[in-house]
Design a protein around this motif. Sequence first.
Motif, PDB file in Angstrom:
ATOM      1  N   TRP A  17      -8.157 -21.105 -27.777  1.00  0.00           N
ATOM      2  CA  TRP A  17      -8.128 -22.685 -27.606  1.00  0.00           C
ATOM      3  C   TRP A  17      -6.938 -23.330 -28.548  1.00  0.00           C
ATOM      4  N   LEU A  18      -6.600 -22.342 -29.646  1.00  0.00           N
ATOM      5  CA  LEU A  18      -5.576 -22.884 -30.536  1.00  0.00           C
ATOM      6  C   LEU A  18      -4.114 -22.596 -30.261  1.00  0.00           C
ATOM      7  N   VAL A  19      -4.010 -21.622 -29.134  1.00  0.00           N
ATOM      8  CA  VAL A  19      -2.577 -21.272 -28.797  1.00  0.00           C
ATOM      9  C   VAL A  19      -2.137 -22.395 -27.760  1.00  0.00           C
ATOM     10  N   ASP A  20      -0.836 -22.382 -28.267  1.00  0.00           N
ATOM     11  CA  ASP A  20      -0.057 -23.602 -27.296  1.00  0.00           C
ATOM     12  C   ASP A  20       0.389 -23.139 -26.070  1.00  0.00           C
ATOM     13  N   THR A  21      -0.171 -23.633 -25.057  1.00  0.00           N
ATOM     14  CA  THR A  21       0.148 -23.182 -23.594  1.00  0.00           C
ATOM     15  C   THR A  21       0.939 -24.155 -22.845  1.00  0.00           C
ATOM     16  N   ILE A  22       1.613 -23.720 -21.621  1.00  0.00           N
ATOM     17  CA  ILE A  22       2.068 -24.601 -20.653  1.00  0.00           C
ATOM     18  C   ILE A  22       1.101 -23.886 -19.446  1.00  0.00           C
ATOM     19  N   ASP A  23       0.341 -25.095 -18.904  1.00  0.00           N
ATOM     20  CA  ASP A  23      -0.345 -24.857 -17.750  1.00  0.00           C
ATOM     21  C   ASP A  23       0.134 -25.194 -16.422  1.00  0.00           C
ATOM     22  N   ARG A  24       0.138 -23.977 -15.649  1.00  0.00           N
ATOM     23  CA  ARG A  24       1.038 -24.281 -14.399  1.00  0.00           C
ATOM     24  C   ARG A  24       0.137 -23.724 -13.136  1.00  0.00           C
ATOM     25  N   THR A  25       0.174 -24.510 -11.984  1.00  0.00           N
ATOM     26  CA  THR A  25      -0.325 -23.936 -10.596  1.00  0.00           C
ATOM     27  C   THR A  25       0.723 -24.046  -9.771  1.00  0.00           C
ATOM     28  N   GLU A  26       0.986 -22.803  -9.046  1.00  0.00           N
ATOM     29  CA  GLU A  26       1.888 -22.707  -7.944  1.00  0.00           C
ATOM     30  C   GLU A  26       1.178 -22.460  -6.727  1.00  0.00           C
ATOM     31  N   GLU A  27       1.612 -23.118  -5.631  1.00  0.00           N
ATOM     32  CA  GLU A  27       0.942 -22.864  -4.311  1.00  0.00           C
ATOM     33  C   GLU A  27       1.837 -22.184  -3.356  1.00  0.00           C
ATOM     34  N   PHE A  28       1.628 -20.951  -2.573  1.00  0.00           N
ATOM     35  CA  PHE A  28       2.052 -20.143  -1.922  1.00  0.00           C
ATOM     36  C   PHE A  28       1.652 -20.389  -0.503  1.00  0.00           C
ATOM     37  N   THR A  29       2.353 -20.845   0.498  1.00  0.00           N
ATOM     38  CA  THR A  29       1.798 -20.790   1.939  1.00  0.00           C
ATOM     39  C   THR A  29       2.450 -20.046   2.780  1.00  0.00           C
ATOM     40  N   ALA A  30       3.290 -19.072   2.762  1.00  0.00           N
ATOM     41  CA  ALA A  30       4.172 -18.274   3.468  1.00  0.00           C
ATOM     42  C   ALA A  30       4.339 -17.125   2.856  1.00  0.00           C
ATOM     43  N   PHE A  31       4.147 -15.982   3.598  1.00  0.00           N
ATOM     44  CA  PHE A  31       4.112 -14.414   3.115  1.00  0.00           C
ATOM     45  C   PHE A  31       4.822 -13.764   4.322  1.00  0.00           C
ATOM     46  N   THR A  32       5.523 -12.521   3.907  1.00  0.00           N
ATOM     47  CA  THR A  32       6.240 -11.776   5.053  1.00  0.00           C
ATOM     48  C   THR A  32       4.801 -10.980   5.612  1.00  0.00           C
ATOM     49  N   ASN A  33       5.173 -10.245   6.674  1.00  0.00           N
ATOM     50  CA  ASN A  33       4.369  -9.615   7.256  1.00  0.00           C
ATOM     51  C   ASN A  33       3.753  -8.315   6.437  1.00  0.00           C
ATOM     52  N   LYS A  34       4.593  -7.975   5.511  1.00  0.00           N
ATOM     53  CA  LYS A  34       4.209  -6.868   4.495  1.00  0.00           C
ATOM     54  C   LYS A  34       3.262  -7.545   3.537  1.00  0.00           C
ATOM     55  N   GLY A  35       3.013  -8.810   3.447  1.00  0.00           N
ATOM     56  CA  GLY A  35       2.194  -9.441   2.419  1.00  0.00           C
ATOM     57  C   GLY A  35       3.052  -9.725   1.292  1.00  0.00           C
ATOM     58  N   LYS A  36       4.342  -9.944   1.300  1.00  0.00           N
ATOM     59  CA  LYS A  36       5.072 -10.456   0.012  1.00  0.00           C
ATOM     60  C   LYS A  36       5.288 -11.842   0.128  1.00  0.00           C
ATOM     61  N   VAL A  37       5.540 -12.672  -1.176  1.00  0.00           N
ATOM     62  CA  VAL A  37       5.789 -14.009  -0.923  1.00  0.00           C
ATOM     63  C   VAL A  37       7.166 -14.198  -0.067  1.00  0.00           C
ATOM     64  N   SER A  38       6.909 -15.142   0.717  1.00  0.00           N
ATOM     65  CA  SER A  38       8.406 -15.386   1.281  1.00  0.00           C
ATOM     66  C   SER A  38       9.441 -15.745   0.504  1.00  0.00           C
ATOM     67  N   LYS A  39      10.891 -15.541   0.751  1.00  0.00           N
ATOM     68  CA  LYS A  39      11.758 -15.936  -0.283  1.00  0.00           C
ATOM     69  C   LYS A  39      12.004 -17.183  -0.739  1.00  0.00           C
ATOM     70  N   PRO A  40      11.888 -18.360   0.114  1.00  0.00           N
ATOM     71  CA  PRO A  40      12.053 -19.472  -0.193  1.00  0.00           C
ATOM     72  C   PRO A  40      11.015 -20.006  -1.114  1.00  0.00           C
ATOM     73  N   GLN A  41       9.747 -19.663  -0.946  1.00  0.00           N
ATOM     74  CA  GLN A  41       8.577 -19.949  -2.023  1.00  0.00           C
ATOM     75  C   GLN A  41       8.464 -18.918  -3.183  1.00  0.00           C
ATOM     76  N   ARG A  42       9.454 -17.845  -3.493  1.00  0.00           N
ATOM     77  CA  ARG A  42       9.139 -17.057  -4.552  1.00  0.00           C
ATOM     78  C   ARG A  42       9.161 -17.971  -5.949  1.00  0.00           C
ATOM     79  N   SER A  43       8.480 -17.497  -6.931  1.00  0.00           N
ATOM     80  CA  SER A  43       8.299 -18.153  -8.290  1.00  0.00           C
ATOM     81  C   SER A  43       9.433 -17.429  -9.000  1.00  0.00           C
ATOM     82  N   LYS A  44       9.796 -17.971  -9.882  1.00  0.00           N
ATOM     83  CA  LYS A  44      10.826 -17.489 -10.817  1.00  0.00           C
ATOM     84  C   LYS A  44      10.090 -16.521 -11.831  1.00  0.00           C
TER      85      LYS A  44
END
Length: 199
Positions: free
Chosen positions: A34-61
């Motif tokens: 609780w003393l560690v300084d963090t950035i909290d984030r949530t990313e939403e993904f809605t499209a995946f390839t048929n192989k289960g990979k995140v689609s290119k336009p939605q890929r996180s950095k």
Amino acid sequence: MIKEKINVKYYIRKDNQKIFFDYKKIAEPGEKAWLVDTIDRTEEFTAFTNKGKVSKPQRSKYEVVNEEAERKLQERSVLKAQTAIDLPRAIELAKVVDEAFKDKMGDLFLEYDYVEEGEFDDSKTPGWVTIKVKTSHSNWYQDVDNAPSTYYYQVPVEVEAQARELQAIRKKHQNDDTFSFWKCDYYKREVRVADHPNS
């Protein structure tokens, strides 16, 4: 293309940019999380390839975030596949539990005053067994001296095993939008344990 909504919550340490998915694990030896300084984030993904990979336009950095989304997708796919087996079983169990209530429909609610009657446990309700307990989180309790009500959900003792199995199936599918909870809902007796009347 696989359409599925997957949210990935993660924490980035500000000092070294390391990413964690579990807040408790962000601390290094000798640190308090609780003393560690963090950035909290949530990313939403809605499209995946048929192989289960995140689609290119939605890929996180962050590649680890993409991998976590893909892991969650796989986990959800397995859970959804189990729905085909679990839902019919849950419906069957619910019917068994409901049948045990056939002659007990007038006994679905019970008020129990622990101030007058002492602490509650199943010995106070012979023939019934508690399968779930919830405590009220109502804002009403902020302005009064009363303790929050506790609700004991009971079934007849003869269907305890079926009710527990049913409850485990329902809990397993909590975040599964393909699981029809209403189809396997079941009767439960509600025992309200409190130090005040329900108003």
